[in-house]
Design an enzyme around this catalytic site. Structure first.
Site, mmCIF file in Angstrom:
data_model
loop_
_atom_site.group_PDB
_atom_site.id
_atom_site.type_symbol
_atom_site.label_atom_id
_atom_site.label_comp_id
_atom_site.label_asym_id
_atom_site.label_seq_id
_atom_site.Cartn_x
_atom_site.Cartn_y
_atom_site.Cartn_z
ATOM 1 N N GLU A 121 33.642 100.186 21.864
ATOM 2 C CA GLU A 121 34.008 99.291 22.404
ATOM 3 C C GLU A 121 33.293 97.721 21.659
ATOM 4 O O GLU A 121 34.075 97.154 21.535
ATOM 5 C CB GLU A 121 33.515 99.082 23.991
ATOM 6 C CG GLU A 121 34.335 100.089 24.730
ATOM 7 C CD GLU A 121 35.826 99.526 24.729
ATOM 8 O OE1 GLU A 121 36.171 98.483 24.475
ATOM 9 O OE2 GLU A 121 36.751 100.503 24.875
ATOM 10 N N TYR B 290 34.706 92.325 30.110
ATOM 11 C CA TYR B 290 35.556 93.455 29.655
ATOM 12 C C TYR B 290 34.554 94.763 29.222
ATOM 13 O O TYR B 290 35.309 95.683 29.395
ATOM 14 C CB TYR B 290 36.061 92.865 28.267
ATOM 15 C CG TYR B 290 36.951 93.871 27.579
ATOM 16 C CD1 TYR B 290 38.054 94.531 27.760
ATOM 17 C CD2 TYR B 290 36.316 94.396 26.408
ATOM 18 C CE1 TYR B 290 38.525 95.518 27.336
ATOM 19 C CE2 TYR B 290 36.677 95.541 25.910
ATOM 20 C CZ TYR B 290 37.841 96.208 26.292
ATOM 21 O OH TYR B 290 38.469 97.204 25.714
ATOM 22 N N ASP C 18 42.064 94.002 27.971
ATOM 23 C CA ASP C 18 41.939 93.241 26.475
ATOM 24 C C ASP C 18 43.264 92.681 26.264
ATOM 25 O O ASP C 18 44.165 92.740 26.844
ATOM 26 C CB ASP C 18 41.731 94.398 25.507
ATOM 27 C CG ASP C 18 42.580 95.615 25.289
ATOM 28 O OD1 ASP C 18 43.689 95.440 25.842
ATOM 29 O OD2 ASP C 18 42.632 96.137 24.065
ATOM 30 N N CYS D 119 60.874 98.515 21.705
ATOM 31 C CA CYS D 119 61.125 98.767 23.110
ATOM 32 C C CYS D 119 62.048 100.213 23.298
ATOM 33 O O CYS D 119 62.145 100.586 24.267
ATOM 34 C CB CYS D 119 62.266 97.549 23.511
ATOM 35 S SG CYS D 119 61.259 96.233 23.466
ATOM 36 N N CYS E 130 61.124 96.183 32.247
ATOM 37 C CA CYS E 130 60.341 95.245 31.579
ATOM 38 C C CYS E 130 61.228 93.854 32.163
ATOM 39 O O CYS E 130 62.309 93.532 31.517
ATOM 40 C CB CYS E 130 60.372 95.387 29.835
ATOM 41 S SG CYS E 130 59.422 94.020 29.157
#
Length: 330
Positions: A67, A150, A168, A230, A239
């Site tokens: 991370e 985070y 994020d 997509c 979406c």
């Protein structure tokens, strides 16, 4: 900006609806169980990358290291440094036993080297306060030096399978497009985004951790910033941005960060010399890395102020040998 698979091979039943807030703050009733969670998690089960910090042997420390390294740095650059780091320092106590300058040295050219100092500071605190084990509790994670909201949420979720909103850049972009119908999220994370992320969390802890990993991976591989695919998206039919005709971004222009000729480049060149040196380096050697003396001096002063370089007597410099004080969250 990483994601880790949970150990469960099955996805528990997800039921119910959740009230979510769009970026304007208006509540929207959304059946999250069938609309988003199932297809995204199913996609993740099939397409998730095999990354070392997602494997069980990585443990919480491996997740934490990943991370820190993955913030503002692509996976391809992180992988070799991550593997070398864990081979050398498999536990927080191993890193804590070394001088912080060794963390900076091992960080190499990942960029933003203050992350190395913060990770070293976190390792010290874990060793001193928690017996060398990365804490499970979100509040205890957040109290570690160098750990922000985070990172605390990511470690708690990906290492311990807990229910936290992990926001994020990739996740924020996925949520902005699928639920609020805009191409990009705001520059900085807003309170409305946090409310939305919390509302979208499945109630089951294991499923919530899986959802956090899956939505992050979707943003990294499919719903990318520049060229979203997509045709590969498991929720393209739902979406809001795609259904609205993919309206262009209306916010401030999105500019990429420059590097050549900046203080960051000069800082990197100075640190490269110090990383390669066995001992201290004289000012005269550092003067050779950049022709412009004012910018060079400013960059060196900045490295000293950030705790990345220690000045010694007679114009000598070295990587830090003593731990730095607590800095801002990562």
């Amino acid at each position: 900006m990483t994601a880790s698979a949970t150990s469960s091979s099955e996805t528990p039943e997800i039921d119910g609806t959740a009230e979510i807030a769009d970026t304007s703050g208006a509540p929207v009733l959304c059946d999250v169980s069938h609309a988003l969670h199932r297809p995204v998690i199913a996609w993740f089960d099939e397409h998730a990358r095999d990354l070392p910090w997602r494997r069980p042997e990585a443990g919480p420390w491996g997740v934490m290291v990943s991370e820190f390294m993955l913030q503002q740095t692509p996976v391809s650059r992180v992988l070799p440094v991550y593997e070398q780091w864990l081979a050398r320092w498999p536990r927080p106590a191993d890193l804590a036993a070394e001088a912080p300058g060794e963390a900076v040295r091992a960080w190499g050219r990942l960029g933003y080297p203050r992350r190395a100092l913060r990770l070293h500071g976190a390792a010290l605190a874990i060793t001193e306060r928690h017996g060398g084990d990365v804490p499970r509790d979100h509040a205890q994670l957040l109290s570690l030096p160098g750990i922000g909201e985070y990172t605390a949420a990511a470690v708690a979720s990906f290492a311990y399978g807990q229910r936290h909103a992990v926001l994020d850049t990739n996740v924020r972009r996925v949520f902005a497009r699928t639920t609020t119908g805009v191409e990009y999220p705001p520059t900085a994370t807003t309170a409305a985004e946090r409310r939305l992320a919390r509302a979208l969390l499945p109630e089951d802890e294991g499923v919530a951790a899986r959802w956090a990993a899956a939505s992050m991976e979707l943003g990294a591989l499919v719903c990318t910033a520049k060229n979203p695919d997509c045709t590969r998206c498991p929720v393209a039919g739902l979406c809001a941005w795609r259904l609205a005709g993919k309206p262009a971004h209306e916010g401030p222009p999105r500019r990429g960060q420059t590097y050549a000729g900046t203080d960051r480049q000069v800082r990197g060149k100075l640190l490269a010399v110090l990383r390669e040196a066995v001992g201290a380096v004289p000012q005269a050697v550092l003067d050779t890395v950049w022709d412009e003396p004012v910018q060079r001096a400013r960059a060196l002063d900045g490295l000293v102020a950030d705790g990345l370089v220690e000045p010694l007597a007679q114009g000598m410099y070295r990587l830090p040998q003593t731990p730095a004080g607590p800095g801002p969250g990562v």
